[in-house]
Design a protein around this motif. Structure first.
Motif, PDB file in Angstrom:
ATOM      1  N   ASP A  22       1.433   9.929   1.785  1.00  0.00           N
ATOM      2  CA  ASP A  22       0.718  10.610   2.860  1.00  0.00           C
ATOM      3  C   ASP A  22       0.600   9.637   4.030  1.00  0.00           C
ATOM      4  N   ASN A  24      -1.753   7.855   5.022  1.00  0.00           N
ATOM      5  CA  ASN A  24      -2.451   6.617   4.693  1.00  0.00           C
ATOM      6  C   ASN A  24      -1.544   5.600   4.024  1.00  0.00           C
ATOM      7  N   THR A  25      -0.396   6.044   3.522  1.00  0.00           N
ATOM      8  CA  THR A  25       0.573   5.118   2.958  1.00  0.00           C
ATOM      9  C   THR A  25       1.291   4.366   4.071  1.00  0.00           C
ATOM     10  N   GLY A  28      -2.274   2.222   7.134  1.00  0.00           N
ATOM     11  CA  GLY A  28      -3.314   1.972   6.150  1.00  0.00           C
ATOM     12  C   GLY A  28      -4.723   2.123   6.704  1.00  0.00           C
ATOM     13  N   THR A  29      -5.684   1.928   5.842  1.00  0.00           N
ATOM     14  CA  THR A  29      -7.085   2.020   6.213  1.00  0.00           C
ATOM     15  C   THR A  29      -7.478   0.833   7.087  1.00  0.00           C
ATOM     16  N   PRO A  30      -8.058   1.093   8.270  1.00  0.00           N
ATOM     17  CA  PRO A  30      -8.464  -0.003   9.149  1.00  0.00           C
ATOM     18  C   PRO A  30      -9.559  -0.864   8.519  1.00  0.00           C
ATOM     19  N   VAL A  31      -9.485  -2.152   8.810  1.00  0.00           N
ATOM     20  CA  VAL A  31     -10.493  -3.100   8.335  1.00  0.00           C
ATOM     21  C   VAL A  31     -11.099  -3.755   9.573  1.00  0.00           C
ATOM     22  N   GLU A  32     -12.439  -3.734   9.666  1.00  0.00           N
ATOM     23  CA  GLU A  32     -13.114  -4.351  10.809  1.00  0.00           C
ATOM     24  C   GLU A  32     -13.671  -5.703  10.392  1.00  0.00           C
ATOM     25  N   ILE A  40      -5.162  -3.041  11.195  1.00  0.00           N
ATOM     26  CA  ILE A  40      -4.614  -1.837  10.570  1.00  0.00           C
ATOM     27  C   ILE A  40      -3.248  -2.174   9.966  1.00  0.00           C
TER      28      ILE A  40
END
Length: 128
Positions: A22, A24-25, A28-32, A40
């Motif tokens: 999908d 998100n593959t 990816g999920t953002p990291v703050e 990202i």
């Protein structure tokens, strides 16, 4: 008359691929981070799919044909880099140390945009 078994094989394989891959593959999920920088991960995803089968005649008078078939899929996920967002600045940090022409172009876009905007603003000031 019921659907052919090959349709079920293809449907099952495609459903499984859909659950594995999908958006998100790829993004990816953002990291703050503590200082507000957002990182990202970005990946390249490739997949392939194959299915096949054959109806085999039988000598059984009750059953006209037997079906033999199979399907398979393969997925490759390779990290490309990280988008680093810090305030108004966005940079692509590639995983591969060898920068390509496209990477260099993407990295220089914000700077080029500022220069072009500055030229237009200078021209507007000169016309007044």
């Amino acid at each position: 008359m019921s659907e052919h078994p090959l349709n079920d094989l293809i449907g099952t394989a495609l459903t499984n691929i859909k659950t594995m891959v999908d958006v998100n593959t790829i993004i990816g999920t953002p990291v703050e981070t503590a200082n507000g920088t957002i990182i990202i991960p970005v990946s390249r995803v490739g997949f392939g799919f194959a299915a096949g089968g054959s109806d085999v005649p039988t000598k059984n008078p009750v059953q006209d044909k037997n079906f033999g078939g199979g399907s398979g899929a393969g997925i490759s996920i390779s990290p490309v880099g990280f988008l680093v967002v810090n305030g108004d600045s966005v940079k692509l940090l590639p995983v591969n140390s060898a920068n390509t022409t496209v990477d260099k172009l993407i990295d220089s876009l914000p700077e080029m945009f500022d220069k072009v905007s500055g030229l237009f603003n200078k021209d507007k000031g000169a016309q007044k």
